[in-house]
Design a protein around this motif. Structure first.
Motif, PDB file in Angstrom:
ATOM      1  N   HIS A 291       4.386  -7.997  13.738  1.00 34.60           N
ATOM      2  CA  HIS A 291       4.709  -7.357  12.458  1.00 34.60           C
ATOM      3  C   HIS A 291       4.633  -5.839  12.592  1.00 34.60           C
ATOM      4  O   HIS A 291       5.543  -5.124  12.163  1.00 34.60           O
ATOM      5  CB  HIS A 291       3.746  -7.860  11.381  1.00 34.60           C
ATOM      6  CG  HIS A 291       3.950  -7.232  10.043  1.00 34.60           C
ATOM      7  ND1 HIS A 291       4.978  -7.593   9.208  1.00 34.60           N
ATOM      8  CD2 HIS A 291       3.250  -6.267   9.395  1.00 34.60           C
ATOM      9  CE1 HIS A 291       4.895  -6.880   8.087  1.00 34.60           C
ATOM     10  NE2 HIS A 291       3.865  -6.073   8.186  1.00 34.60           N
TER      11      HIS A 291
ATOM     12  N   ASN B 143       7.749  -3.258  12.409  1.00 35.95           N
ATOM     13  CA  ASN B 143       7.669  -2.179  11.438  1.00 35.95           C
ATOM     14  C   ASN B 143       8.013  -0.852  12.112  1.00 35.95           C
ATOM     15  O   ASN B 143       8.760  -0.038  11.567  1.00 35.95           O
ATOM     16  CB  ASN B 143       6.277  -2.114  10.820  1.00 35.95           C
ATOM     17  CG  ASN B 143       6.179  -1.035   9.782  1.00 35.95           C
ATOM     18  OD1 ASN B 143       6.721  -1.163   8.714  1.00 35.95           O
ATOM     19  ND2 ASN B 143       5.468   0.032  10.106  1.00 35.95           N
TER      20      ASN B 143
ATOM     21  N   VAL C 213       6.252   4.835   5.671  1.00 36.88           N
ATOM     22  CA  VAL C 213       6.358   3.415   5.981  1.00 36.88           C
ATOM     23  C   VAL C 213       5.019   2.764   5.730  1.00 36.88           C
ATOM     24  O   VAL C 213       3.990   3.210   6.216  1.00 36.88           O
ATOM     25  CB  VAL C 213       6.782   3.212   7.457  1.00 36.88           C
ATOM     26  CG1 VAL C 213       6.793   1.727   7.799  1.00 36.88           C
ATOM     27  CG2 VAL C 213       8.136   3.818   7.693  1.00 36.88           C
TER      28      VAL C 213
ATOM     29  N   GLN D 108       3.274  -0.936   6.081  1.00 40.82           N
ATOM     30  CA  GLN D 108       3.526  -2.234   6.697  1.00 40.82           C
ATOM     31  C   GLN D 108       3.631  -3.340   5.666  1.00 40.82           C
ATOM     32  O   GLN D 108       4.325  -4.318   5.879  1.00 40.82           O
ATOM     33  CB  GLN D 108       2.443  -2.573   7.707  1.00 40.82           C
ATOM     34  CG  GLN D 108       2.611  -1.821   8.997  1.00 40.82           C
ATOM     35  CD  GLN D 108       1.747  -2.374  10.096  1.00 40.82           C
ATOM     36  OE1 GLN D 108       1.079  -3.381   9.947  1.00 40.82           O
ATOM     37  NE2 GLN D 108       1.753  -1.704  11.229  1.00 40.82           N
TER      38      GLN D 108
ATOM     39  N   THR E 100       7.183  -3.800   4.718  1.00 37.90           N
ATOM     40  CA  THR E 100       8.141  -4.128   5.760  1.00 37.90           C
ATOM     41  C   THR E 100       8.703  -5.517   5.539  1.00 37.90           C
ATOM     42  O   THR E 100       7.997  -6.457   5.281  1.00 37.90           O
ATOM     43  CB  THR E 100       7.472  -4.072   7.148  1.00 37.90           C
ATOM     44  OG1 THR E 100       6.958  -2.775   7.348  1.00 37.90           O
ATOM     45  CG2 THR E 100       8.473  -4.390   8.245  1.00 37.90           C
TER      46      THR E 100
END
Length: 84
Positions: free
Chosen positions: A43, A47, A69, A71, A74
């Motif tokens: 993950h 990401n 960003v 996570q 995402t």
């Protein structure tokens, strides 16, 4: 020169399709399990790839790069549908 960029975009699309198809085969626990890699889990790695793709797309479009960003935001490009 434009042909080179099209080739890069085609390759990126092809590679992303393969990576995300393989990721879709994993359970959520496998997908999020910390493997001790630089970004921790798959993950985290995906990401990072998504963030990098966004940066390159914005640079290619000559748009100022400003984003953050998270996570938790995402998406696995279709793999998270139906998961809590």
């Amino acid at each position: 020169m434009l042909d080179h960029y099209r080739m890069f975009a085609d390759y990126n699309r092809w590679a992303n399709q393969r990576v995300y198809a393989a990721a879709a085969e994993l359970s959520d626990a496998q997908y999020r399990q910390d493997k001790g890699a630089f970004f921790g889990s798959l993950h985290g790695t995906l990401n990072h790839l998504l963030a990098a793709d966004r940066i390159w797309m914005k640079c290619a479009a000559a748009i100022k790069v400003r984003f953050s960003v998270n996570q938790d935001e995402t998406r696995r490009r279709g793999c998270d549908e139906g998961r809590a």
